[in-house]
Design an enzyme around this catalytic site. Structure first.
Site, mmCIF file in Angstrom:
data_model
loop_
_atom_site.group_PDB
_atom_site.id
_atom_site.type_symbol
_atom_site.label_atom_id
_atom_site.label_comp_id
_atom_site.label_asym_id
_atom_site.label_seq_id
_atom_site.Cartn_x
_atom_site.Cartn_y
_atom_site.Cartn_z
ATOM 1 N N HIS A 106 2.951 -5.620 -10.214
ATOM 2 C CA HIS A 106 2.822 -5.612 -11.668
ATOM 3 C C HIS A 106 3.028 -4.174 -12.135
ATOM 4 O O HIS A 106 3.249 -3.280 -11.308
ATOM 5 C CB HIS A 106 1.473 -6.193 -12.116
ATOM 6 C CG HIS A 106 0.272 -5.428 -11.651
ATOM 7 N ND1 HIS A 106 -0.036 -5.234 -10.323
ATOM 8 C CD2 HIS A 106 -0.724 -4.796 -12.348
ATOM 9 C CE1 HIS A 106 -1.152 -4.530 -10.220
ATOM 10 N NE2 HIS A 106 -1.586 -4.242 -11.439
ATOM 11 N N HIS A 108 0.994 -2.020 -13.916
ATOM 12 C CA HIS A 108 -0.099 -1.078 -14.142
ATOM 13 C C HIS A 108 0.294 0.277 -13.546
ATOM 14 O O HIS A 108 0.895 0.349 -12.470
ATOM 15 C CB HIS A 108 -1.379 -1.576 -13.461
ATOM 16 C CG HIS A 108 -2.377 -2.167 -14.405
ATOM 17 N ND1 HIS A 108 -3.260 -3.145 -14.010
ATOM 18 C CD2 HIS A 108 -2.645 -1.924 -15.704
ATOM 19 C CE1 HIS A 108 -4.048 -3.468 -15.040
ATOM 20 N NE2 HIS A 108 -3.680 -2.749 -16.074
ATOM 21 N N ASP A 110 -1.115 2.617 -11.893
ATOM 22 C CA ASP A 110 -1.456 3.025 -10.522
ATOM 23 C C ASP A 110 -0.483 2.452 -9.492
ATOM 24 O O ASP A 110 -0.352 2.999 -8.399
ATOM 25 C CB ASP A 110 -2.909 2.685 -10.156
ATOM 26 C CG ASP A 110 -3.305 1.248 -10.436
ATOM 27 O OD1 ASP A 110 -2.826 0.685 -11.438
ATOM 28 O OD2 ASP A 110 -4.103 0.681 -9.664
ATOM 29 N N HIS A 196 -4.194 -11.786 -12.838
ATOM 30 C CA HIS A 196 -4.606 -10.431 -13.232
ATOM 31 C C HIS A 196 -4.620 -10.369 -14.762
ATOM 32 O O HIS A 196 -4.335 -9.322 -15.348
ATOM 33 C CB HIS A 196 -3.628 -9.426 -12.618
ATOM 34 C CG HIS A 196 -4.084 -8.005 -12.601
ATOM 35 N ND1 HIS A 196 -5.386 -7.619 -12.344
ATOM 36 C CD2 HIS A 196 -3.403 -6.825 -12.789
ATOM 37 C CE1 HIS A 196 -5.472 -6.301 -12.375
ATOM 38 N NE2 HIS A 196 -4.291 -5.797 -12.667
ATOM 39 N N ASP A 219 -3.103 -7.057 -7.409
ATOM 40 C CA ASP A 219 -4.369 -7.015 -8.158
ATOM 41 C C ASP A 219 -4.643 -8.413 -8.674
ATOM 42 O O ASP A 219 -3.815 -8.998 -9.385
ATOM 43 C CB ASP A 219 -4.249 -6.066 -9.358
ATOM 44 C CG ASP A 219 -4.284 -4.604 -8.942
ATOM 45 O OD1 ASP A 219 -4.183 -4.338 -7.729
ATOM 46 O OD2 ASP A 219 -4.410 -3.751 -9.837
HETATM 47 ZN ZN ZN Z 1 -3.649 -3.813 -12.050
HETATM 48 ZN ZN ZN Z 2 -4.329 -1.565 -9.563
#
Ligand code: ZN
Ligand code: ZN
Length: 329
Positions: A106, A108, A110, A196, A219
């Site tokens: 995904h 995000h 990080d 998520h 996640d």
């Molecule tokens: Zn995430």
């Molecule tokens: Zn993450």
């Protein structure tokens, strides 16, 4: 005389035992400190994983951002590309040019902080073909951003100085849908949807070879689809956090609202153990670790996951190598 010999023998024996004890203690502490590096330098089975980054968004000296390498023979596949991923690729002894593709679970931050570096370093250090990137809807913005970010550098290295191959400075983007998304010889990669929410879509990945299978949760909150796609896998690499207290809603966010989101769209170590048990996997590896609890967090993570999962549990650290059960001693 005889008694003295026995005493000497006893003395020598206790000295030897003492020395052995010191050696064992030293080698234990050495093993604890050096374990991840030692694990990646051993010869490996045909498919194995290396945890490149086991952290989460907050910068951490010990943990790079989320990223896992799946290695099949000489070929390297990355799932996610968190902060510091190329440092860890180097630390693992992997060649940048051997990275075949990157799969994003995904978007995000990080999970993509290190992506520009993967694109650029693989080109600068040996990749002459387009960068293969698999990601969810929205990945095209990331691709355009990377190309724009490096536009000046690409011009310099492609046209003026190193004269690097032009094709290597391009990106082949593949937008993910659930199902088989990649096949290369004996390797098959299947993407599957996870929960998520509100990050939609978010994916996990299953890597299958004749030697065995490795599943990466991405996640996710616990969900049936993950359990379905992980069923019978040899290894499940699952995200995990520890709530700050035993109350299920108390999560490690700094505010109540953040805590509520953690509980909604991530998995506790206990929930990761539940998923692993329900899927019937052989080995559970915990990663994307968010400890936020005093004490020996490895022991707590393991104990929480072991409440329902009774197979082998590995609490991840950067540069740990994860072998299939068939390759383990
Ligand atoms: Zn995430
Ligand atoms: Zn993450």
């Amino acid at each position: 005389m005889q008694a003295r010999k026995i005493i000497l023998k006893r003395g020598a024996l206790s000295l030897a035992l003492c020395l052995l004890g010191i050696l064992a203690a030293f080698s234990n502490s050495f093993a604890t400190q050096q374990q991840p590096i030692q694990q990646v330098t051993k010869p490996a089975a045909k498919m194995y994983a290396i945890l490149l980054g086991t952290g989460f968004p907050r910068p951490d000296a010990e943990r790079a951002g989320p990223s896992t390498a799946i290695i099949v023979g000489e070929k390297v596949y990355l799932v996610d590309a968190g902060r510091g991923v190329m440092q860890r690729v180097a630390g693992a002894g992997l060649k940048p040019a051997n990275i075949q593709a990157v799969f994003l679970t995904h978007l995000h931050s990080d999970h993509i902080d290190g992506l520009p570096d993967v694109f650029h370093s693989t080109w600068q250090f040996g990749r002459s073909t387009p960068f293969q990137l698999y990601g969810p809807d929205g990945t095209s913005d990331v691709v355009q951003g990377i190309l724009k970010f490096y536009a000046a550098d690409i011009h310099i290295r492609r046209d003026l100085t190193e004269k690097l191959p032009a094709a290597g400075a391009t990106i082949d983007m593949h937008i993910l849908k659930e199902g088989v998304v990649y096949q290369d010889g004996d390797l098959r990669v299947t993407a599957f949807l996870v929960d998520h929410f509100p990050v939609v879509p978010a994916f996990g990945f299953r890597f299958d070879t004749p030697d065995g299978s490795i599943v990466i949760s991405g996640d996710t909150h616990p969900n049936e689809n993950l359990v379905r796609f992980a069923r019978g896998a040899d290894v499940l690499i699952h995200e995990a956090y520890l709530p700050q207290s035993n109350a299920p809603s108390a999560a490690p966010g700094d505010t109540a609202a953040e805590g509520a989101w953690f509980a909604r769209y991530h998995s506790t170590a206990t929930e990761a153990g539940d998923d692993a048990a329900r899927a019937g996997v052989k080995i559970l590896v915990l990663t994307h670790l968010i400890p936020h609890r005093p004490g020996d967090s490895d022991a707590i993570f393991r104990a929480e996951a072991a409440k329902s999962f009774h197979g082998k549990i590995i609490v991840g650290h950067d540069l740990m190598r994860i072998d299939l059960p068939s390759a383990q001693p």
